[in-house]
Scaffold this active site. Structure first.
Site, PDB file in Angstrom:
ATOM      1  N   GLU A  81      41.813  47.849  11.558  1.00  0.00           N
ATOM      2  CA  GLU A  81      42.539  47.256  12.426  1.00  0.00           C
ATOM      3  C   GLU A  81      44.245  47.470  12.346  1.00  0.00           C
ATOM      4  O   GLU A  81      44.165  48.508  11.785  1.00  0.00           O
ATOM      5  CB  GLU A  81      43.136  46.191  11.002  1.00  0.00           C
ATOM      6  CG  GLU A  81      43.619  45.288  11.610  1.00  0.00           C
ATOM      7  CD  GLU A  81      44.656  43.938   9.904  1.00  0.00           C
ATOM      8  OE1 GLU A  81      44.172  44.946   9.145  1.00  0.00           O
ATOM      9  OE2 GLU A  81      44.783  43.035  10.851  1.00  0.00           O
ATOM     10  N   HIS A 109      42.964  36.668   2.539  1.00  0.00           N
ATOM     11  CA  HIS A 109      42.434  37.028   3.763  1.00  0.00           C
ATOM     12  C   HIS A 109      40.683  36.964   3.986  1.00  0.00           C
ATOM     13  O   HIS A 109      40.201  36.509   4.706  1.00  0.00           O
ATOM     14  CB  HIS A 109      43.032  38.478   4.030  1.00  0.00           C
ATOM     15  CG  HIS A 109      44.024  39.370   4.473  1.00  0.00           C
ATOM     16  ND1 HIS A 109      44.651  37.961   5.505  1.00  0.00           N
ATOM     17  CD2 HIS A 109      44.804  39.902   4.895  1.00  0.00           C
ATOM     18  CE1 HIS A 109      46.032  38.224   6.418  1.00  0.00           C
ATOM     19  NE2 HIS A 109      45.871  39.562   5.006  1.00  0.00           N
ATOM     20  N   GLY A 157      48.736  50.100   3.032  1.00  0.00           N
ATOM     21  CA  GLY A 157      48.898  50.107   1.707  1.00  0.00           C
ATOM     22  C   GLY A 157      47.102  49.034   0.788  1.00  0.00           C
ATOM     23  O   GLY A 157      46.448  49.090  -0.221  1.00  0.00           O
ATOM     24  N   ALA A 158      47.046  48.282   2.198  1.00  0.00           N
ATOM     25  CA  ALA A 158      45.579  48.612   1.776  1.00  0.00           C
ATOM     26  C   ALA A 158      44.972  46.959   2.867  1.00  0.00           C
ATOM     27  O   ALA A 158      45.400  46.923   3.774  1.00  0.00           O
ATOM     28  CB  ALA A 158      45.142  46.925   0.694  1.00  0.00           C
ATOM     29  N   MET A 159      43.314  47.037   2.699  1.00  0.00           N
ATOM     30  CA  MET A 159      43.297  46.150   4.251  1.00  0.00           C
ATOM     31  C   MET A 159      41.496  45.381   3.766  1.00  0.00           C
ATOM     32  O   MET A 159      40.958  45.945   3.163  1.00  0.00           O
ATOM     33  CB  MET A 159      42.498  47.607   5.245  1.00  0.00           C
ATOM     34  CG  MET A 159      41.231  46.847   6.091  1.00  0.00           C
ATOM     35  SD  MET A 159      42.542  46.214   7.218  1.00  0.00           S
ATOM     36  CE  MET A 159      41.868  44.741   8.133  1.00  0.00           C
ATOM     37  N   GLU A 160      41.495  44.453   4.561  1.00  0.00           N
ATOM     38  CA  GLU A 160      41.219  43.468   3.741  1.00  0.00           C
ATOM     39  C   GLU A 160      39.738  43.221   3.886  1.00  0.00           C
ATOM     40  O   GLU A 160      39.007  41.940   4.115  1.00  0.00           O
ATOM     41  CB  GLU A 160      41.768  42.006   3.632  1.00  0.00           C
ATOM     42  CG  GLU A 160      41.940  41.463   5.814  1.00  0.00           C
ATOM     43  CD  GLU A 160      43.063  41.849   6.569  1.00  0.00           C
ATOM     44  OE1 GLU A 160      43.847  42.663   5.965  1.00  0.00           O
ATOM     45  OE2 GLU A 160      43.290  41.501   7.414  1.00  0.00           O
ATOM     46  N   HIS A 198      46.249  39.231  -2.138  1.00  0.00           N
ATOM     47  CA  HIS A 198      47.440  38.938  -0.543  1.00  0.00           C
ATOM     48  C   HIS A 198      45.681  38.876  -0.277  1.00  0.00           C
ATOM     49  O   HIS A 198      45.680  38.956   0.717  1.00  0.00           O
ATOM     50  CB  HIS A 198      48.573  40.323  -0.234  1.00  0.00           C
ATOM     51  CG  HIS A 198      48.267  40.071   1.128  1.00  0.00           C
ATOM     52  ND1 HIS A 198      49.349  40.266   1.920  1.00  0.00           N
ATOM     53  CD2 HIS A 198      47.453  40.497   1.977  1.00  0.00           C
ATOM     54  CE1 HIS A 198      49.394  39.916   2.618  1.00  0.00           C
ATOM     55  NE2 HIS A 198      48.578  41.108   3.264  1.00  0.00           N
ATOM     56  N   GLU A 199      45.272  40.442  -0.907  1.00  0.00           N
ATOM     57  CA  GLU A 199      43.996  40.522   0.516  1.00  0.00           C
ATOM     58  C   GLU A 199      42.828  39.897   0.148  1.00  0.00           C
ATOM     59  O   GLU A 199      41.403  40.234   1.272  1.00  0.00           O
ATOM     60  CB  GLU A 199      43.289  42.103   0.003  1.00  0.00           C
ATOM     61  CG  GLU A 199      44.386  43.312  -0.216  1.00  0.00           C
ATOM     62  CD  GLU A 199      45.169  43.914   1.668  1.00  0.00           C
ATOM     63  OE1 GLU A 199      44.452  42.744   1.916  1.00  0.00           O
ATOM     64  OE2 GLU A 199      46.018  44.121   1.675  1.00  0.00           O
TER      65      GLU A 199
HETATM   66 ZN    ZN Z   1      47.361  41.143   5.072  1.00  0.00          ZN
END
Ligand code: ZN
Length: 763
Positions: A98, A265, A226-229, A261-262
């Site tokens: 992304e 998504h 931070g993180a990726m979904e 959060h993730e």
């Molecule tokens: Zn997000």
């Protein structure tokens, strides 16, 4: 054109890969693919070669009107100096696609609207494991290598594809699997248990099951985000996933928020996807808003609402009062614009507006709107318009399509309350706008709600106004200026923190004087409120970093008074605040840090919250960079590494800066970028850092561009570092900005110039 399926075979050997791809496609004209790999041949099903042309990052294939399979053979490299695309992070290979980096692994239509099914086969050396979005169907042994066959994905966007290769350790319960690199799995239990609860919460909230057969949460040693979904294979920074019983509350909350959060998504973003990046806010606002909903329900003891308003609402309000702000639904065309869209406006403002709308239309209506929307667009794409139609809230459209927000000026005359709205700007040179503002007012203890749609409105109350407050629980995305603060009463902790934030911004904007702002702070010096204390102490710490001489006294006085109040903390949140206050004071006051620095040798024995206090104190007292770097290297988990990184950026002796710069290759990329930003915030060494930074500027620039995958990496340095450095020599920094002048960096340069002006006013 429509892509039905990508059939991918990838063969890995060290940092190289060879690929064979079959794209099932239907098109009326020639096909244009996004690709940064080396294409070897392109042909059709009956082996006839197709004519093609590579133009920069595109491949144009001359198919004309075509329906069927296209075969592509290609090869590429795993990057070792980047944190996007496919890259090596220590011992593992991982991906971050992304928004537009899938083209670094395979030729594709790298556009979220082109959803397709992915059928993936990956060949690796024996001993290596492969993780992807779907579970493995079988593992085949061939020519001494292992071939992982993955089940086919549902239709999804290219940016959600994931590939991880390496030696992993895993724990699993039901559908959830946590994966780490070797030796780290023992800190995964908290994430696993939390993720199970969170997944269940969403299945219930959306009234729809999680669709994939498994959900991986993967701790990646080095990442730019931070993180990726990625659907079914979410990647995290280690510190946002791996914590133990004894980890600090801040770290444990970070894990809960990031997971919430993730996982949100997986529905909002993955199942229903934005059509184009101009609606990135649809993904990010929701996932961010749902962090709050989900965690306040599941973990009621945490100060979730306070954190949310502080980290998202106020942070985005600040960005949104600059001339460089944009509408939530932004105009996005170029890759730079796509990458810049991941900002506080898309996340924090969008989420805060959703909170305001939910309060306005009611929780049930809001939730029904979301559920209808997800049902209607599952496995496909949607736009903001589709969403407005499902939610039936026209004020939302007003807020999405206008930049910035208003300040409401309140004036009391007998039984009348006069309200005036004006667009708020920190430096006054913006076009005024009128917003549809859902106002909440408490007058003499009675609640009034109204929608303020005009510039001015008068509320006539049935008796003389004695006490009032606006924006209850800070649900509304607006600031309030009272012409007489003596009327203001009954404020709760969240509202006092909001009042302080408003008046701090009025001080920056020159609407109130420093004297007025300080007297407001002094009014709450002995007030016991988590959010108020966090708000005031963080503002004062920031001001102190801009000009220590000017703000030392007030910062020290306030934090000392608060430390007495919180000494007898009665829960985890209070304890965490107490130590945060200590940390802030130890940076400011060397007498205070002297005693605390003696705790440093006992780092392993003291409780987690005290660790960072001890390290900051040690750093300010000794500036012993050598030891801090050794400790940074010694500990294997990021939660420790980050504490020492913080310490390194808090040293007082500029001579030690040299040592940091001799050891830059010690740091993980994700930490190095933080370090070069944090150092600019340190007033004790800023002057020396200024010269070092400028002499290394070319290296830093290349580094930032490489790890973030484009020129926006330089934009980040310009926004985050240049303003602080301007405190040393403003004209030289402005000249440098002039030299950089690049139309793709215009927004970052304008942003930096505005912050430079603000810092000058504050200093
Ligand atoms: Zn997000």
């Amino acid at each position: 054109m429509k892509v039905e399926r990508y059939n991918l075979f990838l063969d890995f050997e060290d940092n190289n890969f060879k690929g064979k791809e079959i794209i099932e496609v239907e098109t009326e004209g020639n096909i244009e693919l996004d690709s940064l790999v080396k294409i070897n041949s392109i042909y059709t099903g009956d082996n006839s070669p197709l004519k093609y042309e590579v133009i920069n990052d595109k491949v144009l294939i001359y198919t004309g009107n075509f329906k069927g399979k296209i075969f592509i053979e290609f090869e590429g490299k795993v990057s070792t100096n980047s944190l996007v695309g496919i890259y090596r992070s220590k011992d593992i290979i991982t991906t971050q696609f992304e928004p537009n980096f899938a083209n670094r692994l395979f030729p594709c239509v790298d556009n979220p609207e082109y959803k397709a099914k992915f059928s993936l086969k990956v060949s690796v050396n024996r001993g290596l494991q492969v993780i992807s979005n779907m579970p493995t169907e079988k593992i085949e042994e061939k020519n001494g290598k292992l071939i992982y066959h993955f089940k086919e994905t549902p239709p999804m966007s290219t940016y959600l594809l994931f590939l991880g290769i390496g030696e992993f350790e895993e724990i699993q319960k039901d559908k959830v699997i946590v994966a780490t690199t070797k030796g780290k799995i023992y800190k995964a239990r908290f994430a696993l248990e939390s993720a199970l609860k969170i997944l269940k919460y969403y299945e219930n909230y959306f009234n729809m099951p999680y669709e994939l057969p498994k959900l991986h949460l993967i701790a990646v040693p080095d990442t730019s985000v931070g993180a990726m979904e990625n659907w079914g294979a979410i990647t995290f920074r280690e510190s946002s996933l791996l914590v133990g019983e004894t980890s600090s509350l801040e770290n444990r909350k970070d894990v809960l928020l990031t997971i919430a959060h993730e996982i949100a998504h997986q529905w909002f973003g993955n199942l229903v996807t934005l059509k184009w990046w101009d609606d990135l806010w649809l993904n990010e606002s929701f996932a961010t808003f749902l962090e709050l909903k989900c965690n306040s329900k599941l973990f009621p003891a945490l100060n979730k609402l306070g954190d949310f308003i502080n980290e998202y609402t106020y942070a985005s309000m600040f960005e949104d009062s600059l001339t460089t702000t944009h509408k939530i639904k932004a105009e996005i065309k170029t890759p730079v614009e796509i990458n810049e869209a991941f900002d506080q406006i898309s996340y924090g403002k969008g989420a805060s507006i959703l909170r305001m709308i939910e309060a306005y239309i009611g929780e049930d209506n809001f939730r029904n709107g979301i559920v209808n929307y997800l049902n209607k667009y599952r496995y496909s794409n949607a736009t903001a318009k589709d969403f407005f139609a499902s939610l039936n809230a026209d004020i939302l459209e007003d807020w999405i399509s206008k930049p910035s927000y208003p300040v409401i000026f309140v004036k009391v005359e007998g039984n009348k309350i006069i309200l005036k709205q004006k667009r708020f700007a920190l430096l006054h040179n913006v076009e005024d706008l009128t917003y549809k503002v859902p106002i909440t007012i408490e007058v003499n203890n009675k609640l009034i709600t109204k929608l303020l749609e005009n510039k001015e409105d008068i509320i006539v109350f049935d008796e003389e106004v004695k006490k009032l407050k606006l924006n209850l629980n800070r649900t509304g995305f607006y600031r309030v200026h009272y012409n007489d603060l003596n009327y203001v009463a009954y404020l709760n902790d969240i509202e006092i923190a909001g009042l302080i934030n408003d008046y701090y911004n009025f001080y920056i904007a020159g609407i109130v004087s420093l004297q007025e702002f300080i007297s407001l702070i002094n009014k709450y010096k002995n007030y016991k409120g988590l959010n108020t204390s966090e708000m005031i102490s963080s503002i004062l710490s920031y001001l102190y970093k801009i000009n220590p001489l000017k703000y030392k006294q007030i910062a020290e006085d306030y934090i000392r008074a608060q430390l007495i109040i919180w000494k007898n903390y009665s829960n985890e949140e209070e304890r965490s605040l107490y130590y945060r206050l200590m940390r802030r004071l130890s940076f400011i006051d060397e007498n205070f840090s002297l005693a605390l620095s003696e705790l440093f040798p006992y780092y392993d024995q003291i409780e987690s919250e005290l660790k960072s206090v001890a390290v900051i104190s040690y750093a300010t007292v000794t500036s012993n960079v050598k030891t801090l770097i050794e400790k940074y290297k010694y500990y294997s988990f990021d939660e420790d590494k980050e504490i020492f990184l913080n310490g390194i950026s808090a040293i007082r002796d500029p001579v030690s800066l040299k040592e940091i710069f001799m050891s830059l290759d010690t740091f993980k990329y994700q930490h190095l970028i933080s370090l070069i930003i944090w150092l600019s915030n340190n007033p004790y060494i800023r002057k020396e850092y200024y010269s070092i930074f400028l002499s290394h500027f070319k290296e830093f620039k290349d580094f930032a561009i490489n790890i973030t995958g484009g020129i926006w990496g330089l934009g980040m340095l310009i926004r985050r570092i240049f303003p602080m450095l301007s405190l040393i020599n403003k004209n030289e920094i402005l000249d440098l900005l002039k030299e950089i002048e690049d139309k793709d960096l215009k927004r970052s340069i304008d942003y930096a110039k505005e912050i430079i002006q603000i810092l000058e006013n504050l200093s």
